[in-house]
Design a protein around this motif. Structure first.
Motif, mmCIF file in Angstrom:
data_model
loop_
_atom_site.group_PDB
_atom_site.id
_atom_site.type_symbol
_atom_site.label_atom_id
_atom_site.label_comp_id
_atom_site.label_asym_id
_atom_site.label_seq_id
_atom_site.Cartn_x
_atom_site.Cartn_y
_atom_site.Cartn_z
ATOM 1 N N TRP A 131 3.661 29.653 -49.911
ATOM 2 C CA TRP A 131 4.621 29.205 -48.901
ATOM 3 C C TRP A 131 4.133 27.943 -48.193
ATOM 4 O O TRP A 131 4.918 27.018 -47.946
ATOM 5 N N MET A 132 2.861 27.890 -47.869
ATOM 6 C CA MET A 132 2.336 26.705 -47.178
ATOM 7 C C MET A 132 2.424 25.461 -48.048
ATOM 8 O O MET A 132 2.785 24.379 -47.577
ATOM 9 N N ASN A 133 2.080 25.596 -49.308
ATOM 10 C CA ASN A 133 2.094 24.433 -50.192
ATOM 11 C C ASN A 133 3.504 24.038 -50.600
ATOM 12 O O ASN A 133 3.758 22.870 -50.910
ATOM 13 N N ALA A 134 4.432 24.991 -50.589
ATOM 14 C CA ALA A 134 5.823 24.674 -50.914
ATOM 15 C C ALA A 134 6.546 24.014 -49.754
ATOM 16 O O ALA A 134 7.508 23.268 -49.949
ATOM 17 N N ALA A 135 6.089 24.273 -48.521
ATOM 18 C CA ALA A 135 6.804 23.821 -47.331
ATOM 19 C C ALA A 135 6.678 22.324 -47.100
ATOM 20 O O ALA A 135 5.678 21.691 -47.453
ATOM 21 N N ASP A 136 7.716 21.781 -46.471
ATOM 22 C CA ASP A 136 7.675 20.400 -45.993
ATOM 23 C C ASP A 136 7.264 20.349 -44.528
ATOM 24 O O ASP A 136 6.677 19.362 -44.083
ATOM 25 N N VAL A 137 7.584 21.409 -43.786
ATOM 26 C CA VAL A 137 7.187 21.535 -42.390
ATOM 27 C C VAL A 137 6.879 22.993 -42.091
ATOM 28 O O VAL A 137 7.638 23.893 -42.479
ATOM 29 N N LEU A 138 5.769 23.232 -41.406
ATOM 30 C CA LEU A 138 5.405 24.558 -40.923
ATOM 31 C C LEU A 138 5.589 24.602 -39.416
ATOM 32 O O LEU A 138 5.270 23.635 -38.713
ATOM 33 N N ILE A 139 6.089 25.736 -38.913
ATOM 34 C CA ILE A 139 6.208 25.964 -37.471
ATOM 35 C C ILE A 139 5.466 27.256 -37.181
ATOM 36 O O ILE A 139 5.850 28.322 -37.680
ATOM 37 N N CYS A 140 4.390 27.193 -36.383
ATOM 38 C CA CYS A 140 3.549 28.374 -36.239
ATOM 39 C C CYS A 140 2.638 28.263 -35.022
ATOM 40 O O CYS A 140 2.681 27.285 -34.278
ATOM 41 N N ARG A 141 1.830 29.315 -34.831
ATOM 42 C CA ARG A 141 0.814 29.344 -33.792
ATOM 43 C C ARG A 141 -0.378 28.475 -34.194
ATOM 44 O O ARG A 141 -0.348 27.791 -35.218
ATOM 45 N N ALA A 142 -1.460 28.540 -33.390
ATOM 46 C CA ALA A 142 -2.599 27.654 -33.626
ATOM 47 C C ALA A 142 -3.916 28.409 -33.635
ATOM 48 O O ALA A 142 -4.906 27.938 -33.084
ATOM 49 N N GLY A 143 -3.921 29.589 -34.269
ATOM 50 C CA GLY A 143 -5.178 30.284 -34.473
ATOM 51 C C GLY A 143 -6.070 29.494 -35.417
ATOM 52 O O GLY A 143 -5.584 28.722 -36.261
ATOM 53 N N ALA A 144 -7.370 29.694 -35.306
ATOM 54 C CA ALA A 144 -8.314 28.896 -36.095
ATOM 55 C C ALA A 144 -8.100 29.062 -37.595
ATOM 56 O O ALA A 144 -8.142 28.088 -38.352
ATOM 57 N N SER A 145 -7.883 30.295 -38.043
ATOM 58 C CA SER A 145 -7.670 30.521 -39.481
ATOM 59 C C SER A 145 -6.423 29.803 -39.964
ATOM 60 O O SER A 145 -6.433 29.149 -41.019
ATOM 61 N N THR A 146 -5.349 29.914 -39.192
ATOM 62 C CA THR A 146 -4.099 29.258 -39.569
ATOM 63 C C THR A 146 -4.290 27.748 -39.683
ATOM 64 O O THR A 146 -3.831 27.125 -40.650
ATOM 65 N N LEU A 147 -4.982 27.154 -38.732
ATOM 66 C CA LEU A 147 -5.168 25.704 -38.765
ATOM 67 C C LEU A 147 -6.024 25.271 -39.944
ATOM 68 O O LEU A 147 -5.778 24.220 -40.542
ATOM 69 N N SER A 148 -7.013 26.070 -40.297
ATOM 70 C CA SER A 148 -7.831 25.732 -41.465
ATOM 71 C C SER A 148 -7.020 25.827 -42.744
ATOM 72 O O SER A 148 -7.172 25.001 -43.655
ATOM 73 N N GLU A 149 -6.135 26.821 -42.822
ATOM 74 C CA GLU A 149 -5.258 26.943 -43.992
ATOM 75 C C GLU A 149 -4.295 25.769 -44.072
ATOM 76 O O GLU A 149 -4.044 25.221 -45.160
ATOM 77 N N ILE A 150 -3.756 25.365 -42.923
ATOM 78 C CA ILE A 150 -2.855 24.211 -42.901
ATOM 79 C C ILE A 150 -3.586 22.947 -43.343
ATOM 80 O O ILE A 150 -3.057 22.142 -44.117
ATOM 81 N N ALA A 151 -4.803 22.776 -42.861
ATOM 82 C CA ALA A 151 -5.567 21.587 -43.244
ATOM 83 C C ALA A 151 -5.824 21.567 -44.745
ATOM 84 O O ALA A 151 -5.724 20.523 -45.391
ATOM 85 N N PRO A 179 0.128 31.235 -25.474
ATOM 86 C CA PRO A 179 -0.467 31.127 -24.143
ATOM 87 C C PRO A 179 -1.201 32.398 -23.726
ATOM 88 O O PRO A 179 -1.822 32.436 -22.662
ATOM 89 N N ASN A 180 -1.136 33.430 -24.568
ATOM 90 C CA ASN A 180 -1.665 34.746 -24.202
ATOM 91 C C ASN A 180 -3.005 35.032 -24.880
ATOM 92 O O ASN A 180 -3.219 36.123 -25.400
ATOM 93 N N VAL A 181 -3.888 34.036 -24.882
ATOM 94 C CA VAL A 181 -5.200 34.196 -25.503
ATOM 95 C C VAL A 181 -6.276 33.746 -24.517
ATOM 96 O O VAL A 181 -6.005 32.955 -23.599
ATOM 97 N N ALA A 182 -7.480 34.255 -24.711
ATOM 98 C CA ALA A 182 -8.583 33.944 -23.802
ATOM 99 C C ALA A 182 -8.860 32.443 -23.762
ATOM 100 O O ALA A 182 -8.920 31.785 -24.805
ATOM 101 N N ALA A 183 -9.017 31.917 -22.547
ATOM 102 C CA ALA A 183 -9.406 30.522 -22.314
ATOM 103 C C ALA A 183 -8.437 29.518 -22.955
ATOM 104 O O ALA A 183 -8.806 28.371 -23.199
#
Length: 379
Positions: free
Chosen positions: A266-286, A298-302
């Protein structure tokens, strides 16, 4: 060599440890590997499934609210932690590790602390842009501090012990081509938007996606859109979408499902992703290099998700919207503008690929070997 991997709670803590452990098993099949996690975490399923031995500790989080209930909870957490220290000592004594790697979660702190006290080399991996509570406690005695982002160095006092190694993710995110992914998913050549808010989903953000759907239908379904609701969202969102005025059966370009099981596709097929910004997700996007619109939780520590997202934004690799400042309409217009701006898409893809650390597991593996080598030399 005997190696302890300690992690727990979420996939973002467990999966990096598994990636390195599998590489270690492949390269050094005679080494002994032990995982130590929490007795109520996802690792109880994920680690044995990969064929690794798992021991667990009873651990509890700490609450920051100054209430009687929180105080009672924290007193219980302290007692639990003391028992965890004793079991960690017993495990270290029986397994005799040459090195301990912690990748996050409350269960990792007792192992890292007791390992350091016994003279075992320890390394802690922090996936977020800023250190979490476990990392802040563990870095005081850690032999090595492994960080996901190069920009995170400034968060630590002893920078001579800090090494930027990225975040290990599955290689399919890197090596699956767009054409291959779209063929396997049965997609046509129209642009694809993929949206999701995590395995549980987020009620308010799912509501905004329902409004996003409505605007798509009024605009003549200009692209393909697949949204994953998460387990909680799946219980109510289909009915909510219908009540919002969208009959999905009449709009085959829009699909909604509980989970996206083949995320590399799904990530490689997509032209645009709309999602949260957890570390794992961002590494997969990169790794996939897919243009993205990030709405940090907004509901996460720090507020660590926003700080993660801003790292990508400063590199030109993402568009970031705060949850409080976006609705379905703003999300829709942001996606529409990005899909119409090919140069910006390409610039994002380039920036994301520059951020991706494709050999992250290898780097962490090498740090483990270096720590054990130094231990032998210092004997």
């Amino acid at each position: 060599m005997n190696v302890i991997f300690t992690c727990g709670g979420t996939g973002g803590h467990i999966n990096p440890a598994l990636a390195v452990a599998k590489l270690l098993r492949e390269r050094r099949p005679d080494d002994n590997i032990l995982f130590v996690g929490a007795d109520d975490g996802m690792e109880r399923d994920l680690v044995p499934r990969e064929g690794f031995r798992l021991e667990t500790l009873a651990v509890s989080n700490f609450q920051r609210k100054p209430t009687p209930k929180a105080l009672a909870h924290n007193l219980h957490a302290v007692r639990t932690l003391r028992r965890a220290f004793r079991k960690a000592d017993a495990l270290i004594k029986s397994f005799a590790p040459d090195v301990i790697l912690g990748t996050g979660g409350y269960a990792s702190y007792p192992m890292l602390r007791q390992g350091a006290k016994r003279g075992v080399p320890t390394a802690v991996h922090e996936s977020n842009a800023i250190p979490g509570l476990t990392t802040r406690m563990a870095v005081k005695t850690a032999s090595r501090i492994l960080v996901n982002f190069e920009e995170s160095r400034e968060q630590y006092q002893n920078q001579d012990r800090v090494v930027a190694v990225g975040m290990p993710v599955r290689q399919e995110f890197l090596y699956t081509t767009r054409a291959e992914a779209r063929k396997k998913l049965g997609l046509d050549e129209r642009p694809l938007v993929v949206s999701y808010w995590g395995s549980l989903g987020a009620r308010e953000m799912n509501k905004k996606i329902a409004d996003f759907f409505l605007r798509e239908t009024k605009d003549g379904d200009p692209w393909q859109h697949t949204h994953a609701t998460g387990s909680f969202g799946w219980r109510w969102m289909p009915e909510f979408v219908t009540e919002a005025g969208v009959t999905l059966a009449e709009h085959p370009s829009i699909s909604m499902r509980e989970y996206l099981y083949d995320m590399p596709l799904w990530m490689n097929a997509a032209d645009v992703l709309i999602c949260r910004a957890g570390a794992s997700t961002l590494s997969e996007i990169a790794m996939s290099g897919t243009p993205c619109i990030l709405v940090p939780s907004p509901n996460v520590a720090a507020n660590h998700q926003e700080k993660n997202a801003r790292v990508l934004e400063r590199r030109g690799a993402a568009l970031v919207l705060r949850e409080s400042e976006c609705d379905g309409g703003r999300l829709y217009e942001a996606a529409k503008a990005l899909l119409q701006d090919r140069p910006r898409q390409e610039a994002m893809r380039t920036a994301l690929r520059e951020l991706a650390v494709v050999d992250s597991a290898e780097r962490i593996f090498n740090e483990i070997l270096e720590l054990t080598r130094r231990k032998v030399e210092n004997k």
